[in-house]
Scaffold this active site. Sequence first.
Site, PDB file in Angstrom:
ATOM      1  N   THR A 150      47.327  37.845  39.470  1.00  0.00           N
ATOM      2  CA  THR A 150      47.437  39.236  39.923  1.00  0.00           C
ATOM      3  C   THR A 150      47.756  39.310  41.413  1.00  0.00           C
ATOM      4  O   THR A 150      47.440  38.385  42.174  1.00  0.00           O
ATOM      5  CB  THR A 150      46.089  39.957  39.663  1.00  0.00           C
ATOM      6  OG1 THR A 150      46.046  41.174  40.390  1.00  0.00           O
ATOM      7  CG2 THR A 150      44.899  39.113  40.125  1.00  0.00           C
ATOM      8  N   ASP A 151      48.334  40.443  41.822  1.00  0.00           N
ATOM      9  CA  ASP A 151      48.577  40.654  43.259  1.00  0.00           C
ATOM     10  C   ASP A 151      47.267  40.926  44.011  1.00  0.00           C
ATOM     11  O   ASP A 151      47.230  40.885  45.235  1.00  0.00           O
ATOM     12  CB  ASP A 151      49.570  41.809  43.478  1.00  0.00           C
ATOM     13  CG  ASP A 151      49.090  43.151  42.942  1.00  0.00           C
ATOM     14  OD1 ASP A 151      48.049  43.194  42.246  1.00  0.00           O
ATOM     15  OD2 ASP A 151      49.762  44.168  43.215  1.00  0.00           O
ATOM     16  N   GLU A 152      46.182  41.198  43.260  1.00  0.00           N
ATOM     17  CA  GLU A 152      44.921  41.563  43.927  1.00  0.00           C
ATOM     18  C   GLU A 152      44.333  40.400  44.726  1.00  0.00           C
ATOM     19  O   GLU A 152      43.494  40.602  45.593  1.00  0.00           O
ATOM     20  CB  GLU A 152      43.924  42.116  42.900  1.00  0.00           C
ATOM     21  CG  GLU A 152      44.525  43.286  42.147  1.00  0.00           C
ATOM     22  CD  GLU A 152      43.550  44.099  41.292  1.00  0.00           C
ATOM     23  OE1 GLU A 152      42.345  44.035  41.542  1.00  0.00           O
ATOM     24  OE2 GLU A 152      44.034  44.807  40.398  1.00  0.00           O
ATOM     25  N   TYR A 175      36.447  40.428  40.636  1.00  0.00           N
ATOM     26  CA  TYR A 175      37.597  40.114  39.775  1.00  0.00           C
ATOM     27  C   TYR A 175      38.650  39.338  40.553  1.00  0.00           C
ATOM     28  O   TYR A 175      39.068  38.243  40.150  1.00  0.00           O
ATOM     29  CB  TYR A 175      38.202  41.410  39.202  1.00  0.00           C
ATOM     30  CG  TYR A 175      39.607  41.223  38.637  1.00  0.00           C
ATOM     31  CD1 TYR A 175      39.814  40.433  37.499  1.00  0.00           C
ATOM     32  CD2 TYR A 175      40.722  41.813  39.247  1.00  0.00           C
ATOM     33  CE1 TYR A 175      41.099  40.239  36.987  1.00  0.00           C
ATOM     34  CE2 TYR A 175      41.998  41.628  38.735  1.00  0.00           C
ATOM     35  CZ  TYR A 175      42.188  40.842  37.611  1.00  0.00           C
ATOM     36  OH  TYR A 175      43.456  40.645  37.107  1.00  0.00           O
ATOM     37  N   LYS A 179      40.031  35.416  40.183  1.00  0.00           N
ATOM     38  CA  LYS A 179      41.445  35.068  39.914  1.00  0.00           C
ATOM     39  C   LYS A 179      41.984  34.177  41.035  1.00  0.00           C
ATOM     40  O   LYS A 179      42.744  33.244  40.792  1.00  0.00           O
ATOM     41  CB  LYS A 179      42.309  36.333  39.775  1.00  0.00           C
ATOM     42  CG  LYS A 179      42.011  37.194  38.567  1.00  0.00           C
ATOM     43  CD  LYS A 179      42.334  36.533  37.228  1.00  0.00           C
ATOM     44  CE  LYS A 179      43.812  36.345  36.985  1.00  0.00           C
ATOM     45  NZ  LYS A 179      44.060  35.816  35.605  1.00  0.00           N
TER      46      LYS A 179
END
Length: 374
Positions: A150-152, A175, A179
Amino acid sequence: MSFQRKILITGGAGFIGSHVVRLFVNKYPQYLIVNLDKLTYAGNLENLKDVEHSSNYHFIKGDIVDESFVLKLFNEHRFDSVIHLAAESHVDRSIVSPTDFIFTNIVGTVNLLNAARKIWDKGNLSNNDLKSVEREKKNSVPYRFYHISTDEVYGSLNETGHFTESTPYDPRSPYSASKAAADHLVRAYAHTYKLPVVITNCSNNYGPYQFPEKLIPLAINNIKNNVPVPVYGKGENVRDWLWVEDHAAAIDLVFHEGRTGATYNIGGFNEWKNLDVIRLLCKIMDEKLGLEVGKSEQLITFVKDRAGHDMRYAIDSSKISKELGWKPSLTFEEGLSKTVDWYLANEEWLQHVTSGANHKYNQQQYHHRKQHVR
Ligand code: NAD
Ligand code: TYD
């Protein structure tokens, strides 16, 4: 029947995974697609009804956190590649119970890396396996561990700038931290053990089969049921939205043509403030449901903000565009309209996934936030 490739897709019964499984099963009858999924609240075999009887598709229920199960599975099936999507994926849940995220997203990923390493490492192969390695080399079937991220992991942006592949990691929710840890481990295995990996970091997806706890399907479901649509804080946070089938198409491209060891960012160049997304959805829902203009907007309810809420995500996806020729296919308005049509046409699916404990979870969350409105 003998297949050209044997691909393990993890998390294939989830939102994005189901689109990836469908694409691969239909587009590549010469590949055997094995879908491994624990079927948590977010996994649902109804998402794959249209391909469940395909001769190149096989489903296995199992938990990637179970180390011996994962090893046994790899030993039995000798996958030549992995497309790893299984994860706990909802930021709000990670704030309430972070530990589940550590197990599935970190330990689960390490179990898969270890199992792949074990069966792909030539030192561990029997004579028969070595023959099959030679055969695979001749047919140019490369091993590949493809980790979907993810870009997060890049953190949060202010008003300007975009995440590129070289933006330093700065995860800020349980989260995104889980990741990010998984991404680092995948790269560490590539560096240390020469595992042939590839990673993509994608922005927020939307479209059919998304569990209605994420913003867009939650808002559609609530408007449909004429109940409040919760907007966290002032609704000014920005996300970069991508039609899920465009993500699946990018995954297909990277799986086949991405450079081993590389990272690619995937995003829609499609930034929207949350409140504007909800307003656009309300307009579309008014039209589709034949409601008077402005009716759905009355449901917008400002609630307590998410703890540590990232302000803005925006992806620079020029690398994948330049290297592999990928670009998004739909405008946001087209994609949202198709998404609303799908949720309105799939009442039974919505009923099933919102019944029981998970729906209750969402309602509890709403009431909690509402009591603490800013
Ligand atoms: P999802 O929550 O809809 O699906 C996750 C799937 O993984 C479910 O089918 C679930 O049953 C399965 N799963 C969970 N724990 C498991 C375990 N321990 N063992 C086996 N299976 C397990 O998630 P999604 O939105 O489809 O996201 C898929 C992947 O893409 C995730 O890795 C996520 O981090 C990543 N991603 C998602 C988005 C997004 O906008 N949704 C954006 C970028 C990246
Ligand atoms: P979400 O769909 O949970 O994705 P992510 O947190 O991974 O970006 O949330 C998207 C944005 O919408 C995020 O800024 C939080 C906000 N949001 C709301 O305002 N109301 C809601 O009910 C939800 C679920 C999210």
